[in-house]
Design a protein around this motif. Structure first.
Motif, PDB file in Angstrom:
ATOM      1  N   HIS A 185     -52.252 -92.910  25.334  1.00 26.95           N
ATOM      2  CA  HIS A 185     -53.455 -93.303  26.394  1.00 26.95           C
ATOM      3  C   HIS A 185     -53.409 -92.547  27.330  1.00 26.95           C
ATOM      4  N   TYR A 186     -53.933 -91.143  27.180  1.00 23.60           N
ATOM      5  CA  TYR A 186     -55.317 -90.705  28.032  1.00 23.60           C
ATOM      6  C   TYR A 186     -55.404 -89.201  27.615  1.00 23.60           C
ATOM      7  N   LEU A 187     -55.714 -88.331  27.584  1.00 21.49           N
ATOM      8  CA  LEU A 187     -56.356 -87.034  26.736  1.00 21.49           C
ATOM      9  C   LEU A 187     -55.553 -85.798  27.334  1.00 21.49           C
ATOM     10  N   GLN A 188     -54.646 -85.242  25.982  1.00 24.49           N
ATOM     11  CA  GLN A 188     -53.730 -84.507  27.134  1.00 24.49           C
ATOM     12  C   GLN A 188     -54.454 -82.822  27.512  1.00 24.49           C
ATOM     13  N   SER A 189     -54.481 -82.020  28.272  1.00 23.74           N
ATOM     14  CA  SER A 189     -54.905 -80.379  28.904  1.00 23.74           C
ATOM     15  C   SER A 189     -55.757 -80.425  27.345  1.00 23.74           C
ATOM     16  N   GLU A 190     -54.931 -80.136  26.616  1.00 22.10           N
ATOM     17  CA  GLU A 190     -55.636 -78.441  24.627  1.00 22.10           C
ATOM     18  C   GLU A 190     -55.671 -79.440  23.533  1.00 22.10           C
ATOM     19  N   ALA A 191     -55.795 -80.842  24.162  1.00 15.71           N
ATOM     20  CA  ALA A 191     -55.952 -82.542  23.464  1.00 15.71           C
ATOM     21  C   ALA A 191     -55.127 -82.121  22.202  1.00 15.71           C
ATOM     22  N   ASN A 192     -54.246 -82.414  22.430  1.00 14.45           N
ATOM     23  CA  ASN A 192     -52.701 -82.158  21.382  1.00 14.45           C
ATOM     24  C   ASN A 192     -53.264 -83.416  21.177  1.00 14.45           C
ATOM     25  N   ASN A 193     -54.171 -84.308  21.512  1.00 15.01           N
ATOM     26  CA  ASN A 193     -53.470 -85.496  21.113  1.00 15.01           C
ATOM     27  C   ASN A 193     -54.691 -86.318  20.822  1.00 15.01           C
ATOM     28  N   LEU A 194     -55.593 -85.522  20.169  1.00 13.58           N
ATOM     29  CA  LEU A 194     -57.583 -86.448  20.126  1.00 13.58           C
ATOM     30  C   LEU A 194     -57.388 -86.913  19.527  1.00 13.58           C
ATOM     31  N   ALA A 195     -56.360 -86.528  18.047  1.00 14.71           N
ATOM     32  CA  ALA A 195     -57.046 -87.511  16.810  1.00 14.71           C
ATOM     33  C   ALA A 195     -55.725 -89.119  17.616  1.00 14.71           C
ATOM     34  N   SER A 196     -55.074 -89.121  18.803  1.00 15.53           N
ATOM     35  CA  SER A 196     -53.944 -91.094  18.714  1.00 15.53           C
ATOM     36  C   SER A 196     -55.433 -91.256  19.589  1.00 15.53           C
ATOM     37  N   PHE A 197     -55.591 -90.266  20.876  1.00 16.46           N
ATOM     38  CA  PHE A 197     -56.389 -90.218  21.566  1.00 16.46           C
ATOM     39  C   PHE A 197     -58.175 -91.546  20.965  1.00 16.46           C
ATOM     40  N   LEU A 198     -58.623 -90.902  20.155  1.00 16.23           N
ATOM     41  CA  LEU A 198     -59.535 -92.193  19.795  1.00 16.23           C
ATOM     42  C   LEU A 198     -59.216 -93.254  19.118  1.00 16.23           C
ATOM     43  N   TYR A 199     -58.137 -92.854  18.205  1.00 19.06           N
ATOM     44  CA  TYR A 199     -57.530 -94.231  17.640  1.00 19.06           C
ATOM     45  C   TYR A 199     -57.640 -94.944  18.562  1.00 19.06           C
ATOM     46  N   TYR A 200     -57.289 -94.909  19.813  1.00 19.71           N
ATOM     47  CA  TYR A 200     -56.826 -95.380  20.836  1.00 19.71           C
ATOM     48  C   TYR A 200     -58.069 -95.912  22.021  1.00 19.71           C
ATOM     49  N   LEU A 201     -59.144 -95.322  21.752  1.00 15.89           N
ATOM     50  CA  LEU A 201     -60.862 -95.803  22.331  1.00 15.89           C
ATOM     51  C   LEU A 201     -61.585 -96.536  21.255  1.00 15.89           C
ATOM     52  N   LYS A 202     -61.120 -95.984  19.934  1.00 16.77           N
ATOM     53  CA  LYS A 202     -61.300 -96.964  19.108  1.00 16.77           C
ATOM     54  C   LYS A 202     -60.874 -98.824  18.804  1.00 16.77           C
ATOM     55  N   ASN A 203     -59.965 -98.665  19.051  1.00 17.19           N
ATOM     56  CA  ASN A 203     -59.247 -99.997  19.420  1.00 17.19           C
ATOM     57  C   ASN A 203     -58.912-100.730  20.220  1.00 17.19           C
ATOM     58  N   ASN A 204     -59.173-100.046  21.540  1.00 14.39           N
ATOM     59  CA  ASN A 204     -59.803-100.312  23.139  1.00 14.39           C
ATOM     60  C   ASN A 204     -60.878-100.948  23.566  1.00 14.39           C
ATOM     61  N   TYR A 205     -61.854 -99.379  23.419  1.00 13.48           N
ATOM     62  CA  TYR A 205     -62.525 -99.206  24.265  1.00 13.48           C
ATOM     63  C   TYR A 205     -63.811 -99.045  22.968  1.00 13.48           C
ATOM     64  N   PRO A 206     -63.942 -99.870  22.334  1.00 11.61           N
ATOM     65  CA  PRO A 206     -65.237 -99.592  21.040  1.00 11.61           C
ATOM     66  C   PRO A 206     -66.374 -98.633  21.340  1.00 11.61           C
ATOM     67  N   GLU A 207     -66.954 -99.181  22.521  1.00 11.49           N
ATOM     68  CA  GLU A 207     -67.824 -99.030  22.659  1.00 11.49           C
ATOM     69  C   GLU A 207     -68.610 -97.182  23.299  1.00 11.49           C
ATOM     70  N   SER A 208     -67.217 -97.483  24.214  1.00 10.60           N
ATOM     71  CA  SER A 208     -67.029 -95.366  24.605  1.00 10.60           C
ATOM     72  C   SER A 208     -66.743 -94.326  23.422  1.00 10.60           C
ATOM     73  N   TYR A 209     -66.112 -95.664  22.418  1.00 10.90           N
ATOM     74  CA  TYR A 209     -65.847 -94.703  21.351  1.00 10.90           C
ATOM     75  C   TYR A 209     -66.812 -94.102  19.961  1.00 10.90           C
TER      76      TYR A 209
END
Length: 372
Positions: A185-209
């Motif tokens: 649900h948010y990008l962590q400080s060292e992008a530890n969750n980069l893959a899951s955050f991109l997945y979240y954006l793809k499904n919820n904010y397709p324009e930003s993705y």
């Protein structure tokens, strides 16, 4: 800023790292803030201060100190010379202001304890001062509705000043690792969750993705799209290229510069709803191609529509992407041994800027910020 009119307008620090207690560092902020200076001047210490603030707001200050090795590293020339460090942050929305001030004092063994905290709030012409403990055990029943609301607002603002560091691009770096779907649900400080955050954006904010994908395609020409599919609750950063086959590539097949740019694009092009109020990044230009730095400056400008951006840099290309009004020169005063700052003005250097770029004035040491 559309979401919240409160903005960080000023920061004062005393006794922290390269900043003397007797000669405080005062920084004034706009929408875009470029901290420029030589190695050792202290600009990264400003970033470190915000990182410490992140830990304080999460109740993890002692953990931050332990990870750094000793509390002596935070006090200007150690506790014998500087037993206490102090700071204040001012937020303003044009009518009301909130100022959070605190002091940290040396304690044995290797601890810094919060010795005072104050919140000042009210209209510009009607200042009201009250001390509130920002700890988990404060007595909420003793607070009035007004002070409780103010305390929570300030705590939210402080927690939303987020530091990001993407310098580690090794094969074992956090950016390249798989992450859980729940951490998205948010990008962590060292992008530890980069893959899951991109997945979240793809499904919820397709324009930003889609905008992130477009920028990455500009910098990594063979890149087509990310391949983000959950496997047992985890998502790996996989991708496809522009070749005619269906081969899926892994994160370790991104170059160092490419993976850093992907993290920066994800941070700066995320939607308004997920973006922190203040985004702080130390030397984002590391490892980037000159063309990628040009794209980075455009992304910084885009992100500043929704958040305040603070960048510490030594990049002439980044410097030339912004007006002098966005730049603060950070230097070390040899007489005091302390970090000082000077905010530039477009008007002050207008005649110079008619013939030279900002980076040329920096190289000529006209604006300062060069090694002595």
């Amino acid at each position: 800023m559309k979401r919240n009119k409160n903005r960080l307008t000023e920061l004062e620090i005393r006794g922290f790292k390269s900043i003397s207690y007797q000669h405080p560092l005062t920084l004034r902020f706009g929408d875009i803030n470029i901290l420029l200076g030589a190695n050792g001047a202290g600009k990264s210490n400003v970033i470190s201060f915000f990182k410490m603030l992140n830990y304080m707001m999460s109740g993890s200050l002692q953990r931050f100190i332990a990870e750094s090795g000793t509390n002596q590293k935070f006090l200007h020339y150690g506790s014998k010379r500087t037993p206490t460090l102090c700071a204040s942050l001012r937020f303003d929305n044009g009518v009301f202001h909130d100022t959070y001030s605190f002091s940290l004092t040396n304690a044995v063994p290797d601890r810094l304890i919060i010795s005072s905290e104050e919140i000042e709030w009210g209209k510009r012409t009607e200042n009201r001062l009250r001390t509130i403990r920002l700890t988990s055990d404060f007595n909420e029943s003793a607070l009035t509705k007004s002070t409780e609301t103010t305390e929570r607002l300030v705590r939210t603002l402080l927690s939303a000043c987020k530091v990001y560091q993407f310098s580690d691009s090794s094969l074992s770096s956090p950016m390249r690792q798989s992450s859980t779907v729940e951490s998205a649900h948010y990008l962590q400080s060292e992008a530890n969750n980069l893959a899951s955050f991109l997945y979240y954006l793809k499904n919820n904010y397709p324009e930003s993705y889609g905008r992130i994908v477009t920028y990455v395609q500009e910098v990594v020409p063979q890149f087509r799209d990310f391949y983000l599919e959950p496997e047992r609750g985890y998502i790996s950063l996989k991708w496809t290229d522009d070749s005619p086959n269906d081969y899926i590539l892994s994160s370790d097949q991104f170059s160092d510069g490419s993976i850093r740019f992907i993290a920066l694009a994800t941070l700066l092009l995320q939607p308004e709803e997920t973006m922190p109020f203040v985004v702080i990044v130390d030397e984002p230009e590391l490892g980037l191609h000159p063309y990628a730095i040009d794209q980075l400056t455009e992304m910084i400008k885009d992100a500043s529509r929704h958040a305040q951006i603070i960048i510490a840099t030594q990049s002439p290309a980044i410097l030339d992407g912004f007006s002098a009004d966005c730049v603060t020169v950070v230097e070390r005063d040899p007489a005091t041994g302390s970090t000082e700052a000077k905010k530039l003005s477009e008007d002050e250097y207008r005649e110079w800027l008619g013939e030279y770029t900002l980076s040329e004035l920096w190289n000529k040491n006209v604006i300062g910020g060069r090694p002595v």
